[in-house]
Design a protein around this motif. Sequence first.
Motif, PDB file in Angstrom:
ATOM      1  N   ALA A 266       0.845  -1.199   0.000  1.00  0.00           N
ATOM      2  CA  ALA A 266       0.000   0.000   0.000  1.00  0.00           C
ATOM      3  C   ALA A 266       0.876   1.244   0.000  1.00  0.00           C
ATOM      4  O   ALA A 266       1.780   1.377   0.835  1.00  0.00           O
ATOM      5  CB  ALA A 266      -0.906   0.000   1.225  1.00  0.00           C
ATOM      6  N   THR A 267       0.609   2.139  -0.951  1.00  0.00           N
ATOM      7  CA  THR A 267       1.435   3.335  -1.126  1.00  0.00           C
ATOM      8  C   THR A 267       0.556   4.578  -1.162  1.00  0.00           C
ATOM      9  O   THR A 267      -0.047   4.880  -2.195  1.00  0.00           O
ATOM     10  CB  THR A 267       2.258   3.242  -2.435  1.00  0.00           C
ATOM     11  OG1 THR A 267       2.943   1.987  -2.472  1.00  0.00           O
ATOM     12  CG2 THR A 267       3.248   4.380  -2.537  1.00  0.00           C
ATOM     13  N   PRO A 268       0.472   5.313  -0.059  1.00  0.00           N
ATOM     14  CA  PRO A 268      -0.352   6.522  -0.059  1.00  0.00           C
ATOM     15  C   PRO A 268       0.224   7.593  -0.983  1.00  0.00           C
ATOM     16  O   PRO A 268       1.433   7.852  -0.984  1.00  0.00           O
ATOM     17  CB  PRO A 268      -0.298   6.987   1.401  1.00  0.00           C
ATOM     18  CG  PRO A 268       0.138   5.795   2.183  1.00  0.00           C
ATOM     19  CD  PRO A 268       1.042   5.029   1.266  1.00  0.00           C
ATOM     20  N   VAL A 269      -0.635   8.170  -1.798  1.00  0.00           N
ATOM     21  CA  VAL A 269      -0.284   9.290  -2.671  1.00  0.00           C
ATOM     22  C   VAL A 269      -1.461  10.253  -2.627  1.00  0.00           C
ATOM     23  O   VAL A 269      -2.612   9.821  -2.688  1.00  0.00           O
ATOM     24  CB  VAL A 269      -0.042   8.824  -4.132  1.00  0.00           C
ATOM     25  CG1 VAL A 269       0.180  10.026  -5.056  1.00  0.00           C
ATOM     26  CG2 VAL A 269       1.146   7.869  -4.215  1.00  0.00           C
ATOM     27  N   ALA A 270      -1.195  11.532  -2.515  1.00  0.00           N
ATOM     28  CA  ALA A 270      -2.278  12.513  -2.528  1.00  0.00           C
ATOM     29  C   ALA A 270      -3.091  12.363  -3.802  1.00  0.00           C
ATOM     30  O   ALA A 270      -2.536  12.147  -4.893  1.00  0.00           O
ATOM     31  CB  ALA A 270      -1.717  13.924  -2.419  1.00  0.00           C
ATOM     32  N   PHE A 271      -4.396  12.483  -3.686  1.00  0.00           N
ATOM     33  CA  PHE A 271      -5.276  12.299  -4.839  1.00  0.00           C
ATOM     34  C   PHE A 271      -4.891  13.240  -5.977  1.00  0.00           C
ATOM     35  O   PHE A 271      -4.906  12.858  -7.150  1.00  0.00           O
ATOM     36  CB  PHE A 271      -6.729  12.543  -4.414  1.00  0.00           C
ATOM     37  CG  PHE A 271      -7.745  12.098  -5.422  1.00  0.00           C
ATOM     38  CD1 PHE A 271      -7.897  10.750  -5.718  1.00  0.00           C
ATOM     39  CD2 PHE A 271      -8.542  13.007  -6.074  1.00  0.00           C
ATOM     40  CE1 PHE A 271      -8.839  10.325  -6.653  1.00  0.00           C
ATOM     41  CE2 PHE A 271      -9.482  12.599  -7.011  1.00  0.00           C
ATOM     42  CZ  PHE A 271      -9.628  11.248  -7.298  1.00  0.00           C
ATOM     43  N   SER A 272      -4.516  14.457  -5.628  1.00  0.00           N
ATOM     44  CA  SER A 272      -4.149  15.446  -6.643  1.00  0.00           C
ATOM     45  C   SER A 272      -2.867  15.060  -7.393  1.00  0.00           C
ATOM     46  O   SER A 272      -2.617  15.548  -8.494  1.00  0.00           O
ATOM     47  CB  SER A 272      -3.974  16.826  -6.004  1.00  0.00           C
ATOM     48  OG  SER A 272      -2.984  16.779  -4.983  1.00  0.00           O
ATOM     49  N   ASP A 273      -2.058  14.181  -6.799  1.00  0.00           N
ATOM     50  CA  ASP A 273      -0.788  13.780  -7.413  1.00  0.00           C
ATOM     51  C   ASP A 273      -0.867  12.408  -8.090  1.00  0.00           C
ATOM     52  O   ASP A 273       0.138  11.943  -8.648  1.00  0.00           O
ATOM     53  CB  ASP A 273       0.320  13.732  -6.347  1.00  0.00           C
ATOM     54  CG  ASP A 273       0.566  15.095  -5.707  1.00  0.00           C
ATOM     55  OD1 ASP A 273       0.361  16.104  -6.397  1.00  0.00           O
ATOM     56  OD2 ASP A 273       0.946  15.130  -4.526  1.00  0.00           O
ATOM     57  N   LEU A 274      -2.035  11.778  -8.017  1.00  0.00           N
ATOM     58  CA  LEU A 274      -2.123  10.383  -8.454  1.00  0.00           C
ATOM     59  C   LEU A 274      -1.858  10.211  -9.944  1.00  0.00           C
ATOM     60  O   LEU A 274      -1.141   9.288 -10.349  1.00  0.00           O
ATOM     61  CB  LEU A 274      -3.497   9.806  -8.082  1.00  0.00           C
ATOM     62  CG  LEU A 274      -3.765   8.367  -8.536  1.00  0.00           C
ATOM     63  CD1 LEU A 274      -2.668   7.426  -8.074  1.00  0.00           C
ATOM     64  CD2 LEU A 274      -5.124   7.901  -8.013  1.00  0.00           C
ATOM     65  N   TYR A 275      -2.416  11.069 -10.778  1.00  0.00           N
ATOM     66  CA  TYR A 275      -2.231  10.913 -12.224  1.00  0.00           C
ATOM     67  C   TYR A 275      -0.742  10.896 -12.578  1.00  0.00           C
ATOM     68  O   TYR A 275      -0.275  10.017 -13.313  1.00  0.00           O
ATOM     69  CB  TYR A 275      -2.948  12.037 -12.982  1.00  0.00           C
ATOM     70  CG  TYR A 275      -2.744  11.974 -14.474  1.00  0.00           C
ATOM     71  CD1 TYR A 275      -3.533  11.146 -15.269  1.00  0.00           C
ATOM     72  CD2 TYR A 275      -1.740  12.717 -15.098  1.00  0.00           C
ATOM     73  CE1 TYR A 275      -3.336  11.073 -16.639  1.00  0.00           C
ATOM     74  CE2 TYR A 275      -1.530  12.659 -16.464  1.00  0.00           C
ATOM     75  CZ  TYR A 275      -2.338  11.831 -17.237  1.00  0.00           C
ATOM     76  OH  TYR A 275      -2.132  11.762 -18.594  1.00  0.00           O
ATOM     77  N   MET A 276       0.014  11.851 -12.050  1.00  0.00           N
ATOM     78  CA  MET A 276       1.444  11.926 -12.355  1.00  0.00           C
ATOM     79  C   MET A 276       2.196  10.737 -11.766  1.00  0.00           C
ATOM     80  O   MET A 276       3.153  10.231 -12.367  1.00  0.00           O
ATOM     81  CB  MET A 276       2.039  13.237 -11.851  1.00  0.00           C
ATOM     82  CG  MET A 276       1.633  14.454 -12.659  1.00  0.00           C
ATOM     83  SD  MET A 276       1.951  14.272 -14.442  1.00  0.00           S
ATOM     84  CE  MET A 276       3.739  14.028 -14.451  1.00  0.00           C
ATOM     85  N   ALA A 277       1.758  10.275 -10.593  1.00  0.00           N
ATOM     86  CA  ALA A 277       2.405   9.106  -9.982  1.00  0.00           C
ATOM     87  C   ALA A 277       2.232   7.877 -10.864  1.00  0.00           C
ATOM     88  O   ALA A 277       3.146   7.055 -11.003  1.00  0.00           O
ATOM     89  CB  ALA A 277       1.829   8.852  -8.594  1.00  0.00           C
ATOM     90  N   LEU A 278       1.071   7.750 -11.495  1.00  0.00           N
ATOM     91  CA  LEU A 278       0.829   6.641 -12.416  1.00  0.00           C
ATOM     92  C   LEU A 278       1.642   6.803 -13.701  1.00  0.00           C
ATOM     93  O   LEU A 278       2.249   5.849 -14.193  1.00  0.00           O
ATOM     94  CB  LEU A 278      -0.660   6.550 -12.746  1.00  0.00           C
ATOM     95  CG  LEU A 278      -1.593   6.173 -11.592  1.00  0.00           C
ATOM     96  CD1 LEU A 278      -3.061   6.348 -12.001  1.00  0.00           C
ATOM     97  CD2 LEU A 278      -1.356   4.746 -11.129  1.00  0.00           C
TER      98      LEU A 278
END
Length: 325
Positions: free
Chosen positions: A189-201
């Motif tokens: 499980a890797t928490p990422v802010a919702f606003s940053d999720l697209y770039m994280a993907l």
Amino acid sequence: MRKKLINLLIMMIILVVGFSVQAVGMNLKAAHTLPPEHPIHKALLKFADEVEKNTDGAITIDVFPAAQLGNERELVEGIMFGTLDFAFISPGAISLFQPEFGVFDCPYIFRDEEHLKKVVNGKVGEELYEKLEKNRGMKLISPFMLYGTRHLTTKNTPVRKPEDTKGLLIRCPEQPIYLETVKAFGATATPVAFSDLYMALKQGTVDGQENPIPTIYSYKYYEAQNYINLTGHMIRVNMGVCNAAWFNNLSEERKEIVTDAIKVAEDYNAQLINKQQTELLKKLKEKGMTVVKPDIEAFREACSNVYKEFEDEWGNMYQKIKAVK
């Protein structure tokens, strides 16, 4: 005698101010964190229209999407402090202040949407809403703003059974129930802010994420994910809350108008969500995503003990929900 006169004067001022607010009208703020294209935003615009229409314009509501007024935790705080009128947020966000609400996000706790609806509109839900009002000063006015069924997406790995997630970094909200659910799958499980999720993907910081189909499509996660694995591990609602003291001070007529308008919005949203969950899955396939149908019973079994991690916080709420027929 002087003290009695002062107290009487204070009471008269309160009554006059309260009457003037009811008579002159109100401009209110409703906020959420979803994009303007999302069904919940459209439903809240309908809510605002219904309230304005049925109060002859005496109450108007401005709806602020996309976290314009803050993230979910900040929206809850705004409700408690009385700086925001309505917030439509996840049970997980409410659980940060009233832990029992985390039970609504427990994996595979609901048999289907009808079971969920019976719980949140029934005695089990009411028990939690009363605690929320008593302990946190928040009135729950919308228990069934359907968010959708959450599924797992991945970039390079089709997921048919829990073991297929081993070694994958899966983004989830930074809330305990989500972290434990992804761990139960077998992933990291890797928490990422919702606003940053697209770039994280896009950048490969995480291998996958989990969200309902309308969210996956709205945020264009298909541009960075190749597989949508229909795990259906959570049937999720957002919940509408307001400041309890403010709501309880409304006239009975206005309380009824607000609650009736919420019901109209909930029904409208559910229609949109369910329609989109079918239609947008087809569009995700057209965008190049491969639809994978996992072994749901294997995932259900993998998550069967997640609730035990939270029994100290939830009490017997898990068992009460499972018992609702």
